[in-house]
Design an enzyme around this catalytic site. Structure first.
Site, PDB file in Angstrom:
ATOM      1  N   GLU A  31      35.113  92.976  50.579  1.00 24.18           N
ATOM      2  CA  GLU A  31      35.009  93.874  51.725  1.00 24.18           C
ATOM      3  C   GLU A  31      36.044  94.987  51.649  1.00 24.18           C
ATOM      4  OE1 GLU A  31      32.684  94.125  53.828  1.00 24.18           O
ATOM      5  OE2 GLU A  31      31.623  92.282  53.285  1.00 24.18           O
ATOM      6  N   HIS A  85      30.952  97.971  47.496  1.00 27.75           N
ATOM      7  CA  HIS A  85      30.660  96.620  46.999  1.00 27.75           C
ATOM      8  C   HIS A  85      30.102  96.686  45.571  1.00 27.75           C
ATOM      9  CE1 HIS A  85      31.382  94.124  50.489  1.00 27.75           C
ATOM     10  NE2 HIS A  85      30.551  94.801  51.246  1.00 27.75           N
ATOM     11  N   HIS A 133      29.366 102.478  51.980  1.00 25.69           N
ATOM     12  CA  HIS A 133      29.975 101.160  52.175  1.00 25.69           C
ATOM     13  C   HIS A 133      29.444 100.179  51.133  1.00 25.69           C
ATOM     14  CE1 HIS A 133      31.514  97.766  54.734  1.00 25.69           C
ATOM     15  NE2 HIS A 133      30.539  97.132  54.110  1.00 25.69           N
ATOM     16  N   GLU A 134      28.129 100.101  51.018  1.00 21.12           N
ATOM     17  CA  GLU A 134      27.539  99.173  50.053  1.00 21.12           C
ATOM     18  C   GLU A 134      27.828  99.602  48.620  1.00 21.12           C
ATOM     19  OE1 GLU A 134      26.664  96.465  51.202  1.00 21.12           O
ATOM     20  OE2 GLU A 134      26.372  97.001  53.306  1.00 21.12           O
TER      21      GLU A 134
END
Length: 500
Positions: free
Chosen positions: A294, A268, A264-265
Site C-alpha cells: 500500500e 501497486h 494508485h493501482e
C-alpha cells in the site's frame, strides 16, 4: 550425479505453488472484470479446488520433512536462500493451521457472497447479502481461531499477521490513536482555510478516461507488455509480476476520480513488476506485506500524483485528451491540483482525501476487530457503522447502506485484517517519500518535467527488488534510518494543506 538437497527440492515444490497461484490470480481477476454473472457458482467451485490443491501441497508431510532437513542441514545458504527458507516455514505453518475443508468452504462462501454483494450494493439491499456475510464471518472466525491457536496469537492478530507479518493490533491501535487525536482538529483547520476550486465540467467519456489513464501509466513506467488496464466494480491490482492486471471504474462527471485510482493501482503494479526476477517463483521474491504494498500505491497517488509538480506535467496532456481550449482556467494546473487535494467529509473510502482517509480505515479496523471477537454481529453492522461514521466524520449512513457498510468488497470477499494496512501504508509512503526527496533534491523539478526514471529506479533499488529479503521494519530502517513514525505523515499534511 549430485543428490538434490532438501532446500533445492523445496525450491522446486514452491515453484509449482507459485504457478498454481498464477492460475488462481487470473481466475480471480476474470471473475471481477470479465466473467458473465451466470458463471459465479462454478467459478467459486473451481477456485475452491485450486485453493485446496495448493493447500494440500503446502501442508503435506513431505514439506514438513524437507523443511526439517533443510533447517538441520550443514548446507551453506546465501542471504536470499536463508530468507527464502524462513518464509517457506512461515507459509507452511500458516497453511497447516487450517484444515482443507475450511479452505474449501471459505473460498466457496466468500465467492458467493462477493458476487451477491455486487448486485445488492447497487440496490442498497442489505437483506439480500447479510445472510451470506454471516456465513463468511462465521468461517473467518473459525479460521482465525485455528490460526491463532497454531501461532499463539489472538484471533484478529492471526488474520492481521497474514497481511502484515509481525503486525499486532495493539501497536496498530497506538498509531491510530495518534491519528485520531491529530486529524479531527487538523481537518477543521483545513476546511476553514481551503478555497473551493472552479468546477471542471463533464461529461467525460470512458474511452477518453481510458486513454488518459494509459498515458499516465506509461509515463510513470508501467510495462504494458506485462500488464493491462480493465474495468471492474472496485478498482484493484491483481495478477502476477509478469501478468499484472489493473482495473478501475469510470465516473462520467469526474475523470480525476478514475485517474487517481489508476495511478494508485499503478503504484501497486510497479511494485509487482519490479520484484526480483531471479526469485520470481519463490516466497522471498514476493511482496513484503500489504503495508509496503500500500505504501507503493499511496507513494504514487498521494505523494506524487496529487502534487502540484505532477499536475503541472499532466495538465497539458489532460487538456489534449479531452479536447479542451488551453485558455480555460478551470483546466489550469493549479485548479486541477486543487481538485485533487480538496478535503471534504464524504461517505466513500476509495475516493476520500488523505486527511479524512485514515478515519475511514480506523472505523473499519475497530468494527472488524469486534466482529472477529464476537462482540459485534453482522446484523448490527449497519448501526455500528453509522455510529462510528457520525463520530469520526459527522456523517450518518443510517438510510444509505450502499455508501455505508456495503461500499467495500473486502468483508464480503472474506478479507479481514487488511484494512489497517491502508493507513499503515500511508504512513510508510510519507516516510519513504521524505527519504527519496533527501536522496534526490531535484525530485520536484523532475516530476514537473515528466521525468520519472530516477524516482522509479530509486524505488526499484530500495524497495521493489528486495522482495522479502528483509522484514518490513528492517527495510524501513535501512532505507529511511527510522522505524515507522507518524510524524512524517503529519508533516506532509502540514506542508500540503497549511503552508502558503
Amino acid at each position: 550425479m549430485r543428490e538434490v538437497t532438501a532446500y533445492e527440492e523445496l525450491e522446486s515444490r514452491f515453484g509449482e505453488l507459485s504457478h498454481l497461484g498464477h492460475a488462481r490470480a487470473i481466475l480471480n481477476w476474470d471473475e471481477a472484470a470479465m466473467m458473465p454473472p451466470g458463471g459465479g457458482d462454478v467459478r467459486g467451485e473451481s477456485l475452491a479446488v485450486l485453493a485446496a490443491i495448493a493447500h494440500q501441497r503446502l501442508t503435506g508431510p513431505e514439506i514438513e520433512a524437507l523443511l526439517d532437513r533443510a533447517e538441520d542441514s550443514d548446507e551453506q545458504l546465501g542471504p536470499w536462500q536463508s530468507a527464502n527458507l524462513r518464509l517457506m516455514g512461515r507459509w507452511h505453518r500458516h497453511a497447516s493451521a487450517v484444515p482443507e475443508s475450511l479452505v474449501r468452504a471459505t473460498q466457496i462462501a466468500s465467492t458467493r457472497c462477493e458476487q451477491a454483494w455486487r448486485i445488492a450494493r447497487g440496490n442498497d439491499d442489505w437483506s439480500a447479502v447479510s445472510p451470506l456475510l454471516e456465513e463468511v464471518v462465521r468461517l473467518t472466525i473459525e479460521w482465525a481461531n485455528a490460526l491463532g491457536e497454531r501461532l499463539s496469537l489472538e484471533p484478529y492478530d492471526a488474520l492481521l499477521d497474514g497481511y502484515e507479518p509481525d503486525a499486532r493490533a495493539a501497536h496498530v491501535a497506538e498509531l491510530f490513536d495518534d491519528l485520531k487525536t491529530f486529524l479531527p482538529e487538523f481537518l477543521e483547520r483545513v476546511l476553514e482555510r481551503q478555497e473551493i476550486p472552479v468546477p471542471v465540467r463533464g461529461p467525460f467519456r470512458s474511452e477518453q478516461q481510458y486513454a488518459l489513464g494509459e498515458r499516465m501509466m506509461r509515463a510513470v513506467g508501467f510495462d504494458f507488455d506485462r500488464g493491462r488496464l480493465d474495468v471492474s466494480h472496485h478498482p484493484f491490482c491483481g495478477g502476477v509480476p509478469d501478468d499484472t492486471r489493473i482495473t478501475t471504474r469510470y465516473n462520467k462527471e469526474d475523470f480525476l476520480e478514475s485517474l487517481m485510482a489508476v495511478l494508485h493501482e499503478t503504484g501497486h503494479a510497479l511494485y509487482s513488476q519490479g520484484l526480483p526476477s531471479d526469485w520470481r517463483h519463490q516466497p522471498v521474491g514476493t511482496a513484503l506485506g500489504m503495508s509496503v504494498h500500500e505504501s507503493q500505491s499511496l507513494f504514487m497517488e498521494m505523494q506524487v500524483a496529487r502534487s502540484l509538480p505532477f499536475m503541472t506535467f499532466a495538465a497539458p496532456i489532460i487538456r489534449e485528451v479531452f479536447g479542451v481550449d488551453g485558455d480555460d482556467g478551470a483546466w489550469s494546473p493549479a485548479n486541477l491540483h486543487a481538485h485533487t487535494i480538496r478535503v471534504q467529509r464524504d461517505y466513500i473510502r476509495v475516493g476520500a482525501d488523505e486527511v479524512t482517509y485514515p478515519l475511514h480505515v480506523i472505523l473499519r479496523f475497530e468494527l472488524e476487530q469486534a466482529l472477529i471477537a464476537g462482540d459485534l454481529t453482522v446484523r448490527d453492522i449497519p448501526d455500528a457503522w453509522d455510529e462510528l461514521m457520525t463520530r469520526y466524520l459527522g456523517l450518518s449512513t443510517r438510510d444509505n447502506l450502499k455508501d455505508g457498510c456495503m461500499q467495500d468488497v473486502h468483508w464480503f470477499a472474506g478479507i479481514f485484517g487488511y484494512f489497517p494496512t491502508y493507513s499503515l501504508g500511508a504512513l510508510t509512503a510519507a516516510q519513504l517519500f521524505d527519504a527519496a526527496s533527501r536522496a534526490n533534491p531535484d525530485l520536484g523539478q523532475q516530476i514537473e518535467a515528466g521525468e520519472f526514471r530516477s524516482l522509479i529506479e530509486w524505488l526499484r533499488r530500495e524497495i521493489h527488488s528486495r522482495g522479502q529479503l528483509l522484514n518490513a521494519e528492517d527495510l524501513l530502517m535501512e532505507v529511511t534510518g527510522e522505524r515507522l513514525d507518524a510524524r512524517f505523515f503529519k508533516a506532509h499534511l502540514e506542508r500540503r494543506y497549511l503552508t502558503d
